[in-house]
Design a protein around this motif. Structure first.
Motif, PDB file in Angstrom:
ATOM      1  N   ASN A 125      55.842  70.210  48.512  1.00  0.00           N
ATOM      2  CA  ASN A 125      56.150  71.592  48.147  1.00  0.00           C
ATOM      3  C   ASN A 125      57.379  72.092  48.871  1.00  0.00           C
ATOM      4  OD1 ASN A 125      55.199  73.280  50.705  1.00  0.00           O
ATOM      5  ND2 ASN A 125      53.680  71.674  50.348  1.00  0.00           N
ATOM      6  N   ASN A 126      58.080  73.006  48.244  1.00  0.00           N
ATOM      7  CA  ASN A 126      59.119  73.820  48.852  1.00  0.00           C
ATOM      8  C   ASN A 126      60.264  72.992  49.434  1.00  0.00           C
ATOM      9  OD1 ASN A 126      58.083  76.714  48.578  1.00  0.00           O
ATOM     10  ND2 ASN A 126      56.309  75.681  49.458  1.00  0.00           N
ATOM     11  N   GLU A 127      60.665  73.327  50.671  1.00  0.00           N
ATOM     12  CA  GLU A 127      61.851  72.759  51.325  1.00  0.00           C
ATOM     13  C   GLU A 127      63.109  73.125  50.542  1.00  0.00           C
ATOM     14  OE1 GLU A 127      61.504  68.600  52.385  1.00  0.00           O
ATOM     15  OE2 GLU A 127      59.364  68.805  52.777  1.00  0.00           O
ATOM     16  N   ASP A 128      63.223  74.393  50.183  1.00  0.00           N
ATOM     17  CA  ASP A 128      64.356  74.867  49.397  1.00  0.00           C
ATOM     18  C   ASP A 128      65.481  75.358  50.305  1.00  0.00           C
ATOM     19  OD1 ASP A 128      63.004  74.647  46.739  1.00  0.00           O
ATOM     20  OD2 ASP A 128      61.685  76.148  47.638  1.00  0.00           O
ATOM     21  N   ILE A 129      66.710  75.216  49.827  1.00  0.00           N
ATOM     22  CA  ILE A 129      67.927  75.640  50.522  1.00  0.00           C
ATOM     23  C   ILE A 129      68.016  74.915  51.874  1.00  0.00           C
ATOM     24  CG2 ILE A 129      69.421  77.573  51.145  1.00  0.00           C
ATOM     25  CD1 ILE A 129      67.552  79.388  49.521  1.00  0.00           C
ATOM     26  N   GLY A 130      68.304  73.632  51.800  1.00  0.00           N
ATOM     27  CA  GLY A 130      68.420  72.813  52.995  1.00  0.00           C
ATOM     28  C   GLY A 130      69.747  73.028  53.700  1.00  0.00           C
ATOM     29  N   ILE A 131      69.680  73.271  55.005  1.00  0.00           N
ATOM     30  CA  ILE A 131      70.863  73.504  55.828  1.00  0.00           C
ATOM     31  C   ILE A 131      70.898  72.432  56.913  1.00  0.00           C
ATOM     32  CG2 ILE A 131      72.007  75.130  57.380  1.00  0.00           C
ATOM     33  CD1 ILE A 131      70.443  77.360  55.903  1.00  0.00           C
ATOM     34  N   LEU A 132      72.052  71.780  57.081  1.00  0.00           N
ATOM     35  CA  LEU A 132      72.152  70.713  58.071  1.00  0.00           C
ATOM     36  C   LEU A 132      73.486  70.801  58.808  1.00  0.00           C
ATOM     37  CD1 LEU A 132      70.792  68.174  59.252  1.00  0.00           C
ATOM     38  CD2 LEU A 132      72.045  66.827  57.547  1.00  0.00           C
ATOM     39  N   PRO A 133      73.461  70.983  60.124  1.00  0.00           N
ATOM     40  CA  PRO A 133      74.703  70.934  60.904  1.00  0.00           C
ATOM     41  C   PRO A 133      75.070  69.486  61.231  1.00  0.00           C
ATOM     42  CG  PRO A 133      72.865  71.506  62.328  1.00  0.00           C
ATOM     43  CD  PRO A 133      72.293  71.363  60.942  1.00  0.00           C
ATOM     44  N   ILE A 134      76.334  69.139  61.035  1.00  0.00           N
ATOM     45  CA  ILE A 134      76.812  67.798  61.343  1.00  0.00           C
ATOM     46  C   ILE A 134      78.187  67.910  61.994  1.00  0.00           C
ATOM     47  CG2 ILE A 134      75.554  66.842  59.350  1.00  0.00           C
ATOM     48  CD1 ILE A 134      78.353  66.414  58.043  1.00  0.00           C
ATOM     49  N   THR A 135      78.678  66.796  62.451  1.00  0.00           N
ATOM     50  CA  THR A 135      80.069  66.696  62.885  1.00  0.00           C
ATOM     51  C   THR A 135      80.694  65.477  62.211  1.00  0.00           C
ATOM     52  OG1 THR A 135      79.459  65.380  64.829  1.00  0.00           O
ATOM     53  CG2 THR A 135      79.624  67.764  65.131  1.00  0.00           C
TER      54      THR A 135
END
Length: 921
Positions: A125-135
């Motif tokens: 279920n869900n896990e909408d609008i995934g945001i991930l910081p990377i370099t």
């Protein structure tokens, strides 16, 4: 069991038992009018306690010890990230092997931080609008290679508290991600290394249930867009989520991706497998602050939510406000005097209880209804109902400790029904997904009402309840898909557990109708409420499936889950809480019921294929309190305390099964309070005694004070009890007894009290209208219990004749003999005694296949041990329990049970005699 190492260690930097004595704000206001709501009516005499350090969000984030769990897994599947009470946003990390989705504690990779989660549902279920910081540079497109970018983190760097989460991504130069939240906004503080390629990826397509269309638009430091969410438990239904995101500084660059193509410099895109990124130069300033609000109505709604709840970028202020909001909520129940572990389990359970359903309306009151039309309400509108799970204990608890919110939840459910057609069953946002079985919506609303929620449209609610059984549909489909067969036969032929669910709902509707003065609906529904008897087979003595001709299938293996919804016959047999008295009578009376309960609690979390208790799934949550109805409340106290100690811990596997949107933790809260809503839809609270010496429940209508002298880990048993200063032997109370406040005073001890709650008039009410109540003969004292026994040779060690008088049921507590011909046991009563009846408990009652029940036997009596006279001859038997009464009592010292036919069905296993108990009265 010992607490599992790990999660509790990084819970908080504050000492566990620190108490703040300075008064906190009575209300935590995190938004504009109509936003938030959480007012605590703490009494002037009660100092506000510092309770948030007791919350460990890691509890329930990994697997429990259930050996054969439901398909959703053995884990709690709880959300360790920040969420406010009933928050629209549930911001948190998603990891690769989470079951069924979200986060698993043992993982060391984070795929993204997403804004929506369910607190422990059993399907992805869900896990909408995934945001991930990377370099670093983007190589492959995140649209097709998202998991290639996942972060790696050390568990030692991870912290979870009420309103706060932190992880350090070691593969991205130890980028630190800190999360907090308001009701509708997730806030993110990112601390990068010195780099010109600090990036934030925003995925507008990927969720736990697949990739769908999305869109993104980047305008300097502002980002807006839309995702298509839904698909819970395989449903094809979807709905839009809009978002508005802001950063505290302008990016040095941005771009988008669409499928396998990355477009540097692009500021917008749409479609499947889409998203965008922003790049920041952190050479001189390592910190990037971000905030993102969601709305189910529009981008403008998300922007308004963002402006109202997070007008600036002060991360620490939001974090503090989130913690204070939780502290205010937790102070509604002040439980003191327990161990640190007890307090951690209790307040983490409360924290989990108060996360769902979720506010679905924006700060301006707009929300998307079940008719897919945007409406405006003057009160917070809630959505997301795990109906089948939460009706048993969650609904009554929320009504008790959060009555204002409970009222708005009832209003919201009625709105759902008016816009969609029926009260919700198992719904995600404004979509009914029809998950699980039964008709739980009416039970939830009736339970909210029974425990004090009043200020909603009760007439509309009753009409919606009535519609579910008269052909009504919601969003084009019926909730009671088997209603026609149920009403024509009096039971559901396809699944006896579904039949019990319908009867449970009918009971709740009946009680609600009675409270509203509708005697016609009350009478009709109470008749159906008694139809639980139509799936209780008096021969097998279990809830039993019928074949297509309406005959009970034979033989029955009580542990077989085939034909039952997430359970088996042994577990579902106890699902008649509206009339436990009738069920106990049909079992043969309180003595047999207690024996069966004792056997049932051989295991506490046995899973689907054991004939034992299964705390990890909801159908059995109320079973420990069946002891109260059987005049044996110490059995309840013992079972409840064992479950609290063994199945709930402070480790990551500390929940016995899926949290199911607060249901599993609600059980623990009630258990610690010392009472339980034993009959869903009614106002009964069965008592077993609290864990803590002092509990104060703050309510606007009057506080409830619970005291328990001697309470603690080694004192599970009630010695005596008084209600509002008056002692009583009743092992229950009713909500009206405490609705305006009250005082519950227990004395607890390490051994069962001398007779408290054991009288025939001490038991909670069974609701008997609608059918003639079954009765069982009063047996008296079992004269055979513990007496000397001789008999035929045993099948194996541990199956000797003495097992027939040990008072215990079960495959390891039976006499078994395979000698040729007649097999017998003889009980020596010690002296000539008047006997009048006999009970034989066969293999099925101990959880074995009912085909192994004795086929034929005789009972004889003797005064001298050599000359015997016949007392009973039985042939053609299939019953799991047989009762033989003499027309005239006789004197006997010796009683012989002789088995001439060992089994009644050709199920294999030879013709062994298998007797669990032989009782003489």
């Amino acid at each position: 069991m010992p607490a599992e190492p790990g999660p509790a260690l990084s819970l908080t930097a504050r000492p566990h038992r620190v108490r703040r004595r300075a008064a906190l704000a009575a209300a935590a206001v995190l938004a504009a009018p109509l936003c938030a709501i959480f007012v605590v009516g703490s009494p002037a005499s009660a100092a506000t306690l510092d309770l948030t350090p007791n919350v460990n969000p890691f509890i329930g984030t990994d697997d429990s010890n259930s050996p054969n769990p439901v398909p959703g897994g053995a884990g709690g599947s709880t959300v360790p990230g920040p969420v406010l009470p009933f928050g629209m946003v549930q911001f948190g990390p998603d990891t690769p092997t989470a079951s069924p989705s979200g986060y698993r504690y043992k993982d060391t990779n984070i795929e993204e931080f997403s804004l929506t989660h369910f607190n422990g549902a059993g399907c992805a279920n869900n896990e909408d609008i995934g945001i991930l910081p990377i370099t670093g540079n983007l190589s492959a497109s995140p649209g097709t290679s998202w998991t290639n970018y996942r972060g790696t983190y050390a568990k030692s760097s991870e912290v979870a508290q009420a309103g706060y989460y932190k992880a350090v991504l070691s593969n991205y130069g130890n980028t630190q991600a800190e999360l907090s939240a308001t009701t509708r906004v997730g806030v993110l503080r990112l601390t990068y290394p010195n780099t010109t390629t600090a990036r934030v990826l925003v995925n507008t397509s990927r969720s736990a249930t697949g990739s769908r269309n999305g869109s993104i638009s980047i305008n300097g430091s502002a980002v807006t867009g839309q995702v298509t969410a839904g698909g819970f438990c395989g449903s094809s239904k979807t709905y839009p989520i809009y978002f508005a995101m802001g950063f505290d500084r302008a990016p040095s660059g941005s771009g988008t991706w669409n499928g396998g193509t990355i477009s540097a410099g692009s500021t917008s895109t749409s479609g499947t497998n889409t998203g965008g990124y922003l790049t920041f130069d952190t050479s001189s300033n390592k910190v990037v602050n971000a905030k993102v609000a969601i709305s189910f109505v529009s981008v403008a709604g998300a922007q308004a939510n963002l402006a109202a709840e997070a007008p600036g970028y002060g991360f620490d202020a939001i974090r503090t406000k989130a913690s204070d909001t939780w502290n205010a909520m937790l102070n509604r129940v002040q439980a003191t005097g327990g161990t640190a572990a007890d307090e951690q389990k209790f307040y983490t359970a409360m924290y989990h209880v108060l996360q769902n359903p979720n506010i679905a309306s924006d700060v301006n009151g707009q929300y998307r209804g079940f008719d897919n039309v945007v409406h405006t309400a003057p009160h917070p509108v809630y959505q997301n109902y795990s109906g089948w799970d939460i009706y048993r204990s969650w609904a009554a608890l929320v009504a008790l400790i959060a009555p204002t919110e409970a009222t708005d939840i009832a209003k919201s459910m009625v709105l759902d029904g008016q816009q969609g057609g029926l009260l919700p069953k198992w719904s995600q946002q404004n979509q009914e997904d029809f998950i699980m079985t039964g008709d739980p919506g009416p039970i939830i609303v009736a339970s909210l009402y029974a425990f004090g929620a009043r200020n909603f449209d009760t007439a509309a609610a009753l009409n919606l309840m009535q519609k579910s059984s008269t052909g009504g549909t919601t969003q084009g489909s019926s909730i009671r898909g088997r209603q026609s067969g149920y009403t024509s036969r009096g039971y559901v032929i396809e699944d006896p557990s579904d039949s019990l669910e319908y009867s449970a709902s009918d009971f709740a509707v009946a009680q609600f109708a009675k409270a509203l003065g509708d005697t016609v609906k009350y009478t009709t529904r109470m008749q159906r409420a008694q139809w639980w008897r139509n799936v209780f087979n008096p021969v097998s003595s279990y809830t039993h499936k019928h074949d297509s001709s309406g005959n009970y299938t034979w033989p029955l293996l009580p542990s077989d889950p085939a034909g039952y919804t997430e359970g088996n016959a042994s577990q579902y047999t106890w699902m008649a809480p509206q009339n436990f008295g009738g069920l106990i009578a049909m079992m043969g009376g309180p003595q047999t019921a207690v024996q069966r309960l004792d056997h049932h609690f051989t295991q506490l979390n046995g899973g689907l294929n054991q004939p034992y208790f299964y705390i990890g799934n909801e159908p059995e949550h109320g079973v420990p309190w069946a002891y109260n109805f059987a005049r044996h409340p110490s059995g309840t106290s013992s079972a409840v305390r064992r479950v609290m100690t063994d199945s709930y811990t402070t480790g990551a596997g500390g929940l016995p099964g899926n949290e199911d949107l607060g249901a599993t933790s609600a059980w623990y809260v009630w258990a610690a309070l010392g009472m339980y809503p034993a009959t869903p839809g009614a106002d009964t609270l069965a008592l077993h005694g609290p864990l803590f010496p002092s509990i104060l429940i703050s309510r606007a209508t009057g506080n409830i004070a619970i005291t328990a002298a001697g309470a603690g880990e080694g004192s599970p048993y009630v010695q005596n009890f008084s209600l509002n200063g008056t002692g009583t032997s009743h092992n229950y109370i009713r909500y009206p007894d405490i609705a305006a406040g009250g005082a519950l005073a227990f004395t607890m001890g390490s051994a069962p009290g001398a007779g408290w709650g054991t009288g025939a008039g001490d038991v909670p009410p069974s609701f008997t209208d609608g059918a003639t109540q079954p009765t069982a003969p009063a047996l008296g004292t079992n004269l055979a219990l513990g007496k000397p026994v001789t008999g035929s040779a045993a099948c194996a060690a541990g199956e000797e004749p003495a097992k027939v008088v040990d008072g215990k049921l079960g495959s390891s507590n039976k006499w078994c003999s395979l000698v040729a011909g007649t097999r017998s046991v003889t009980v020596d009563l010690g002296a000539p005694t008047s006997v009048s009846s006999f009970v034989v408990e066969h293999a099925g009652l101990g959880g074995e296949n009912t085909g192994l029940n004795t086929g034929a036997y005789t009972i004889e009596t003797s005064t001298d041990g050599s000359s015997f006279s016949n007392a009973a001859t039985v042939s053609g038997n299939r019953s799991s329990r047989t009762y033989n009464a003499l027309s005239t009592p006789r004197t006997a010292r010796y009683v012989r049970l002789s088995v001439t036919t060992g089994i009644n069905d050709s199920t294999g296993g030879g013709d062994a005699a298998r007797i669990d108990e032989f009782e003489i009265y």
